[in-house]
Design an enzyme around this catalytic site. Structure first.
Site, PDB file in Angstrom:
ATOM      1  CD  GLU A   1      -3.056  -1.188   5.517  1.00 40.10           C
ATOM      2  OE1 GLU A   1      -2.824  -2.231   6.202  1.00 40.10           O
ATOM      3  OE2 GLU A   1      -2.330  -0.228   5.806  1.00 40.10           O
ATOM      4  CD  GLU A   2      -1.006   2.392   7.801  1.00 41.37           C
ATOM      5  OE1 GLU A   2      -1.689   2.211   8.664  1.00 41.37           O
ATOM      6  OE2 GLU A   2       0.032   2.160   7.576  1.00 41.37           O
TER       7      GLU A   2
ATOM      8  CG  ASP B   1       2.786   0.268   7.783  1.00 40.68           C
ATOM      9  OD1 ASP B   1       2.386  -0.446   6.528  1.00 40.68           O
ATOM     10  OD2 ASP B   1       2.073   0.568   8.611  1.00 40.68           O
TER      11      ASP B   1
ATOM     12  CG  HIS C   1      -0.372   0.206   2.608  1.00 41.45           C
ATOM     13  ND1 HIS C   1      -0.140   1.365   3.107  1.00 41.45           N
ATOM     14  CD2 HIS C   1       0.053  -0.966   3.387  1.00 41.45           C
ATOM     15  CE1 HIS C   1       0.542   1.069   4.433  1.00 41.45           C
ATOM     16  NE2 HIS C   1       0.425  -0.361   4.685  1.00 41.45           N
TER      17      HIS C   1
ATOM     18  CG  HIS D   1       1.375   3.214  12.376  1.00 43.00           C
ATOM     19  ND1 HIS D   1       0.211   2.971  12.502  1.00 43.00           N
ATOM     20  CD2 HIS D   1       1.683   2.580  11.346  1.00 43.00           C
ATOM     21  CE1 HIS D   1      -0.483   2.291  11.429  1.00 43.00           C
ATOM     22  NE2 HIS D   1       0.587   1.917  10.745  1.00 43.00           N
TER      23      HIS D   1
ATOM     24  CG  ASP E   1      -2.489   4.430   2.921  1.00 39.15           C
ATOM     25  OD1 ASP E   1      -2.351   3.171   2.537  1.00 39.15           O
ATOM     26  OD2 ASP E   1      -3.511   4.293   4.017  1.00 39.15           O
TER      27      ASP E   1
ATOM     28  CG  ASP F   1       1.351  -3.735   5.049  1.00 32.27           C
ATOM     29  OD1 ASP F   1       2.183  -2.905   5.483  1.00 32.27           O
ATOM     30  OD2 ASP F   1       0.276  -3.706   5.256  1.00 32.27           O
TER      31      ASP F   1
END
Length: 405
Positions: A173-174, A140, A78, A378, A80, A196
């Site tokens: 995705e997030e 990520d 992903h 994150h 994003d 991922d």
């Protein structure tokens, strides 16, 4: 080009998604990376490269002669990044021949301490990639994207025999929407892997079953001086609801395969109160029991305070992918073989959350998850290493080799 060189380019593209946006994609800036990736893959010689109106990127590499009957294998990551920390103006730093000690981040003045993150000691001697401390890094999942594109470049350059390879990069995705508008049929793969996050030796084929619940309590406001046997304080009834759930079954007290009830929001006054929950469990039977328990508590409170006092809106979110992976367990077995081929010991790690792969599995594309060599996702302490990313490229190539017949 090595994976980390691509990665250093991708992280500088701002792609943070927005959980409050009703659009698809949730932020138009995700098209910046989508279009960049499409042009790059066209230049490398991939086929059927397209970016659709919802910011999904698709590409393919046709099977080489003699491998046309092999399973078509997909690889997905992903684009994003989370809004838990800024994803704009990312300034990656390379720490060559990392000494295994604490890492100072000059932008913020923070330090990543080995005492707090002991995995760092195992990365001694590698080239560590961090942020400057003011943003997240974006491993990520831009590390996964870089590894997949580099794998594709290697396949074409080395003329390795292979079946059809399908590649997709998704938005949002997030915010839990990465698989929502994924074109499974148009993607063209029989099976897939998301790439991922996590250690490169990890395989994830179990995740939580998930549901969301909104508890709405309707009270009755009466002057407190004359409230006896009349007032129904919605906030107090909401607290009764929460107190009836087992206190040990909360995220802060659970790990591994242990499920939980998680209170995510609360608001209210005497007249109306609302509680927001997410419910999680790997085991399907226990997951159903958890939902039944909430329904039972609501029914008991309605018996006590009157029908309609407590409303429970309970909705399933996603399910444990193992149900869809087990009939195709060769996906896990071949991932294990590929990890062993680069000298690592495979580790099955259950996901204490969800994944695009889980949702795609229930859409007809069985899709376990593989790692990327990223850590501390994150947040501004996010990091990765050049060597781990190189290892992941090799693992992907070994998977392709295992499916060429």
């Amino acid at each position: 080009m090595r994976a980390y060189e691509r990665f250093l380019q991708y992280v500088k593209v701002h792609t943070t998604s927005d959980p409050t946006s009703p659009t698809h994609p949730t932020t138009p800036r995700q098209f910046d990376l989508a279009n960049k990736l499409a042009e790059e893959m066209k230049a490398l010689g991939l086929s059927d490269v397209r970016v659709d109106e919802h910011c999904y990127v698709y590409a393919a590499i046709p099977a080489t002669p003699g491998c046309e009957k092999a399973h078509a294998i997909g690889f997905i990551a992903h684009m994003d990044t989370t809004d838990d920390a800024s994803g704009e103006n990312v300034r990656p730093i390379l720490h060559e021949n990392y000494d295994g000690g604490d890492v100072y981040l000059p932008g913020s003045g923070d330090t990543i301490h080995v005492a707090e993150f002991p995995f760092l000691a195992d990365l001694k001697g590698q080239t560590l990639i961090t942020t400057d401390g003011t943003t997240l890094l974006g491993a990520d999942d831009k590390a996964g994207i870089a590894e997949i594109v580099t794998m594709a470049e290697r396949l074409l350059a080395e003329k390795r025999p292979h079946g059809k390879i399908c590649i997709a990069f998704t938005p949002d995705e997030e915010v839990g929407q990465g698989a929502d508008l994924f074109d499974v049929e148009g993607f063209g793969a029989d099976f897939g892997y998301t790439v991922d996050g996590g250690e490169v030796n990890e395989i994830n084929y179990e995740n939580f079953n998930a549901a969301a619940a909104i508890v709405t309590v309707h009270g009755l406001s009466v002057h407190p001086g004359s409230a006896k046997n009349k007032m129904k304080n919605a906030m107090n009834i909401a607290m009764e609801f929460h107190a009836a759930l087992p206190a040990c079954d909360r995220p802060e007290h659970t790990e591994g395969y242990e499920g939980f009830y998680h209170l995510t929001s609360m608001m209210g006054d005497v007249t109306t109160a609302k509680l927001g929950y997410i419910i999680r469990d790997h085991d399907t039977a226990r997951f159903q029991d958890r939902k039944a328990e909430m329904l039972h508590i609501a029914a008991c409170l309605n018996d006590r305070y009157g029908e309609g006092t407590v409303e429970l809106d309970l909705k399933d979110s996603y399910f444990n992918m193992i149900e869809k992976i087990q009939p195709h367990f060769h996906l896990v077995e071949n991932a294990r073989k590929a990890i062993q081929a680069v000298g690592l010991e495979p580790a099955n790690v259950p996901i204490r959350g969800g994944t695009d792969g889980a949702m795609l599995s229930f859409k007809g594309l069985p899709c376990p998850n593989l790692g990327t060599g990223g850590y501390n996702c994150h947040g501004p302490f996010e990091c990765a290493t050049v060597e781990k990313m190189d290892q992941m490229v090799e693992i992907l190539l070994h998977i392709v080799d295992l499916y060429k017949a």
